[in-house]
Design an enzyme around this catalytic site. Structure first.
Site, PDB file in Angstrom:
ATOM      1  N   HIS A   1       0.847  -1.195   0.000  1.00 40.53           N
ATOM      2  CA  HIS A   1       0.000   0.000   0.000  1.00 40.53           C
ATOM      3  C   HIS A   1       0.885   1.249   0.000  1.00 40.53           C
ATOM      4  CE1 HIS A   1      -2.701   3.092   1.513  1.00 40.53           C
ATOM      5  NE2 HIS A   1      -3.701   2.326   1.100  1.00 40.53           N
TER       6      HIS A   1
ATOM      7  N   ARG B   1      -2.975   1.180  -4.215  1.00 39.06           N
ATOM      8  CA  ARG B   1      -2.761  -0.269  -4.339  1.00 39.06           C
ATOM      9  C   ARG B   1      -3.510  -0.795  -5.562  1.00 39.06           C
ATOM     10  NH1 ARG B   1      -6.736  -2.654   0.255  1.00 39.06           N
ATOM     11  NH2 ARG B   1      -7.734  -0.701   0.828  1.00 39.06           N
TER      12      ARG B   1
ATOM     13  N   LYS C   1      -7.396  -0.215  -7.071  1.00 37.12           N
ATOM     14  CA  LYS C   1      -8.076   0.803  -6.272  1.00 37.12           C
ATOM     15  C   LYS C   1      -8.068   2.115  -7.054  1.00 37.12           C
ATOM     16  CE  LYS C   1      -9.296   0.326  -2.508  1.00 37.12           C
ATOM     17  NZ  LYS C   1     -10.298  -0.177  -1.584  1.00 37.12           N
TER      18      LYS C   1
ATOM     19  N   ASP D   1      -6.140   8.757  -6.012  1.00 36.25           N
ATOM     20  CA  ASP D   1      -6.413   9.662  -4.894  1.00 36.25           C
ATOM     21  C   ASP D   1      -5.226  10.622  -4.831  1.00 36.25           C
ATOM     22  OD1 ASP D   1      -6.406  10.872  -2.374  1.00 36.25           O
ATOM     23  OD2 ASP D   1      -7.138   9.098  -1.314  1.00 36.25           O
TER      24      ASP D   1
ATOM     25  N   CYS E   1      -3.742  12.219  -2.566  1.00 38.24           N
ATOM     26  CA  CYS E   1      -2.722  12.151  -1.503  1.00 38.24           C
ATOM     27  C   CYS E   1      -1.588  11.194  -1.863  1.00 38.24           C
ATOM     28  CB  CYS E   1      -3.323  11.818  -0.144  1.00 38.24           C
ATOM     29  SG  CYS E   1      -4.091  10.197  -0.019  1.00 38.24           S
ATOM     30  N   TYR E   2      -1.857  10.218  -2.763  1.00 35.60           N
ATOM     31  CA  TYR E   2      -0.771   9.322  -3.173  1.00 35.60           C
ATOM     32  C   TYR E   2       0.246  10.050  -4.059  1.00 35.60           C
ATOM     33  CZ  TYR E   2      -3.803   5.793  -1.201  1.00 35.60           C
ATOM     34  OH  TYR E   2      -4.580   5.087  -0.331  1.00 35.60           O
TER      35      TYR E   2
ATOM     36  N   ASP F   1      -9.126  14.930  -2.920  1.00 34.62           N
ATOM     37  CA  ASP F   1      -8.684  13.590  -3.294  1.00 34.62           C
ATOM     38  C   ASP F   1      -8.924  13.355  -4.802  1.00 34.62           C
ATOM     39  OD1 ASP F   1      -9.519  10.949  -3.977  1.00 34.62           O
ATOM     40  OD2 ASP F   1     -10.230  10.440  -1.992  1.00 34.62           O
TER      41      ASP F   1
ATOM     42  N   ASP G   1      -9.829  19.192   1.835  1.00 31.91           N
ATOM     43  CA  ASP G   1      -9.576  19.161   3.285  1.00 31.91           C
ATOM     44  C   ASP G   1      -8.092  19.441   3.496  1.00 31.91           C
ATOM     45  OD1 ASP G   1      -8.056  16.548   3.422  1.00 31.91           O
ATOM     46  OD2 ASP G   1      -9.920  15.824   2.541  1.00 31.91           O
TER      47      ASP G   1
ATOM     48  N   HIS H   1      -5.555  16.468   2.479  1.00 35.87           N
ATOM     49  CA  HIS H   1      -5.277  16.385   1.045  1.00 35.87           C
ATOM     50  C   HIS H   1      -4.568  17.631   0.538  1.00 35.87           C
ATOM     51  CE1 HIS H   1      -8.001  12.911   1.234  1.00 35.87           C
ATOM     52  NE2 HIS H   1      -7.209  12.471   0.273  1.00 35.87           N
TER      53      HIS H   1
HETATM   54  C1  LIG Z   1       3.480   9.404   8.551  1.00 37.75           C
HETATM   55  C2  LIG Z   1       2.308   8.541   8.520  1.00 37.75           C
HETATM   56  C3  LIG Z   1       1.674   8.162   9.798  1.00 37.75           C
HETATM   57  C4  LIG Z   1       1.857   8.127   7.330  1.00 37.75           C
HETATM   58  C5  LIG Z   1       0.682   7.305   7.102  1.00 37.75           C
HETATM   59  C6  LIG Z   1       0.714   6.840   5.703  1.00 37.75           C
HETATM   60  C7  LIG Z   1      -0.541   6.085   5.332  1.00 37.75           C
HETATM   61  C8  LIG Z   1      -0.728   4.715   5.881  1.00 37.75           C
HETATM   62  C9  LIG Z   1      -1.374   6.651   4.487  1.00 37.75           C
HETATM   63  C10 LIG Z   1      -2.572   5.975   3.985  1.00 37.75           C
HETATM   64  C11 LIG Z   1      -3.642   6.948   3.865  1.00 37.75           C
HETATM   65  C12 LIG Z   1      -4.898   6.446   3.205  1.00 37.75           C
HETATM   66  C13 LIG Z   1      -5.476   7.249   2.127  1.00 37.75           C
HETATM   67  C14 LIG Z   1      -5.471   5.338   3.608  1.00 37.75           C
HETATM   68  C15 LIG Z   1      -6.746   4.927   2.991  1.00 37.75           C
HETATM   69  O1  LIG Z   1      -6.788   3.563   2.817  1.00 37.75           O
HETATM   70  P1  LIG Z   1      -8.048   3.067   2.013  1.00 37.75           P
HETATM   71  O2  LIG Z   1      -8.101   1.600   2.059  1.00 37.75           O
HETATM   72  O3  LIG Z   1      -9.270   3.792   2.496  1.00 37.75           O
HETATM   73  O4  LIG Z   1      -7.728   3.679   0.607  1.00 37.75           O
HETATM   74  P2  LIG Z   1      -7.373   3.001  -0.778  1.00 37.75           P
HETATM   75  O5  LIG Z   1      -8.659   2.555  -1.340  1.00 37.75           O
HETATM   76  O6  LIG Z   1      -6.759   4.123  -1.561  1.00 37.75           O
HETATM   77  O7  LIG Z   1      -6.393   1.895  -0.502  1.00 37.75           O
HETATM   78 ZN   LIG Z   2      -6.402  10.512   0.036  1.00 36.14          ZN
END
Ligand SMILES: CC(C)=CCC/C(C)=C/CC/C(C)=C/COP(=O)(O)OP(=O)(O)O
Ligand SMILES: [Zn+2]
Length: 418
Positions: A245, A288, A291, A294, A296-297, A340, A347, A350
């Site tokens: 991920h 991943r 998916k 977004d 933020c990636y 996103d 927000d 993002h």
């Molecule tokens: C420094 C620090 C603590 C960093 C954290 C990094 C981190 C784990 C970020 C993930 C953020 C995120 C969008 C999760 C969503 O998963 P989801 O399953 O909702 O989203 P998806 O469908 O894009 O996988």
């Molecule tokens: Zn995001």
């Protein structure tokens, strides 16, 4: 071949396989649909909706960066009281401070004036009157993410009123050590918390910035991280077979760079996995397989690609395409800030990570004097001829902070041994 067998072969050829017959050509009027296209699942329906929304926005001119409305959004955020509907973020107060201050610093560092610096310091030292470690809010247990965000935010305050000298380094060090687990991961909070690459990254980021990385703290950590890389090429959150991920991959890769152990990374696998995160149609990045994109990636995966680039000189993402996704799909004329994807609201989370992703897309990365073992030696320079450049401040992909403030903070603690 016996006579009997040869007759059998002739029979199969002429009657069953038709090899003696003239080929028959069939002219297909309609294009043949690939069978996969007929397979409709929740995932393909969602993806097609996103593609539809993005395609209109991506066509035509590249949008400019909405600098003025972004600055208004951030300046308002840095002065206003948050409305009651934001109580869900009660345990993320240092995060909010970091996201807003870091976004301001990335667009226009001078916008963090002395008054704002004092406000930030006051807010963080109210959350932790012991001046570290930090919880998510007043009266909350110390948490690794709160401490990470608080130290990042303090690094943007330029030692105003000697605030850097007040940070309780011994207490932070002892507490970080108490979070270390037998498998060399770090738990996010004691007695109840999670252990995955996020905890490791936050611990190493804080310790390296404050100059409190010891052998005791780091022993076995690189090997723990190494075991989180999966067959896909990215990293899962833990070594027990999690799916790779973007967020956890960033945390693992940045941690290995902080430890000076990028030699433990399967670079080829990681590059392939990063490249597969960018989709042709939307131009943005997913976190991943299968998916949705977004914004933020653009940082979590973009910064991982930037570290690989600094190490190898090879770019594994299409930066211009990513810039187009960000400028055309993550901002709108209706509402300030970054989102996103189309259809979502902007927000502060993002806004910060999309801005950092935009800085990645507009820059090139290398290590000063090839010092790949020193995370503070990474450099970022503007790519040439970037159309509609937002002219953002150079950002460290390892720390997610402006390189200037980061190095000043680190020098204060490490070079001057404060
Ligand atoms: C420094 C620090 C603590 C960093 C954290 C990094 C981190 C784990 C970020 C993930 C953020 C995120 C969008 C999760 C969503 O998963 P989801 O399953 O909702 O989203 P998806 O469908 O894009 O996988
Ligand atoms: Zn995001």
């Amino acid at each position: 071949m016996s006579n009997k067998n040869s007759k059998r072969v002739q029979y199969i050829n002429s009657n069953l396989l038709g090899r003696k017959r003239e080929p028959i050509e069939i002219v297909q009027e309609e294009p043949i649909e690939l069978i996969m296209k007929e397979l409709e699942t929740e995932t393909t329906i969602d993806r097609n909706e996103v593609i539809d929304m993005c395609q209109d926005l991506l066509e035509g001119e590249l949008s400019s960066f909405h600098r003025d409305s972004m600055m208004q959004y951030l300046n308002y955020a840095s002065t206003a009281q948050f409305p009651p509907q934001m109580t869900a973020l009660d345990a993320s107060q240092p995060w909010m401070v970091y996201w807003i201050a870091n976004s301001l610093a990335t667009v226009k560092p001078s916008s963090i004036d002395d008054e704002l610096k004092r406000k930030i310091v006051n807010k963080l030292f109210t959350i932790s009157p012991e001046k570290g470690p930090f919880g998510g809010g007043s009266g909350q247990l110390p948490h690794i993410a709160g401490t990470y965000a608080a130290i990042n935010a303090l690094s943007l305050c330029d030692n105003i009123d000697g605030c850097w000298d007040e940070i309780n380094k011994p207490a932070i060090y002892d507490w970080l050590l108490s979070l270390k687990q037998p498998d060399n991961s770090f738990i996010t909070c004691n007695p109840v918390g999670e252990t995955d690459t996020r905890g490791t990254y936050c611990a190493l980021s804080v310790a390296s910035m404050l100059g409190i990385m010891t052998d005791e703290l780091t022993a076995g950590v690189a090997e723990y991280l190494e075991s989180c890389q999966t067959y896909e090429g990215g990293y899962g959150g833990t070594p027990v077979g999690d799916e790779a991920h973007g967020g956890y991959t960033f945390c693992a890769v940045a941690s290995l760079f902080i430890l000076g152990r990028s030699d433990l990374i399967d670079i080829e696998g990681l590059m392939e996995w990063c490249s597969a995160r960018q989709y042709n149609e939307e131009m943005g990045l997913s976190g991943r397989n299968n998916k949705l994109v977004d914004g933020c990636y653009s940082f979590w995966v973009g910064a991982t690609a930037a570290m690989i680039e600094a190490l190898t000189g090879v770019e594994c993402l299409d930066k211009s395409a990513l810039q187009r996704y960000i400028l055309n799909c993550c901002q709108s004329d209706e509402r300030p800030g970054f989102r996103d994807k189309p259809g979502k609201s902007p927000d502060f989370y993002h806004t910060n990570y999309v801005l950092l992703g935009l800085a990645y897309a507009e820059s090139s990365f290398s290590f000063k004097d090839s010092r790949t073992d020193n995370p503070f030696a990474i450099t970022s320079t503007q790519r040439k001829n970037v159309e509609n450049s937002a002219n953002l401040i150079p950002i460290s992909p390892i720390y997610g902070l402006p390189i200037d403030s980061l190095n000043k903070f680190h020098d204060h603690f490490v070079t001057h041994k404060k």
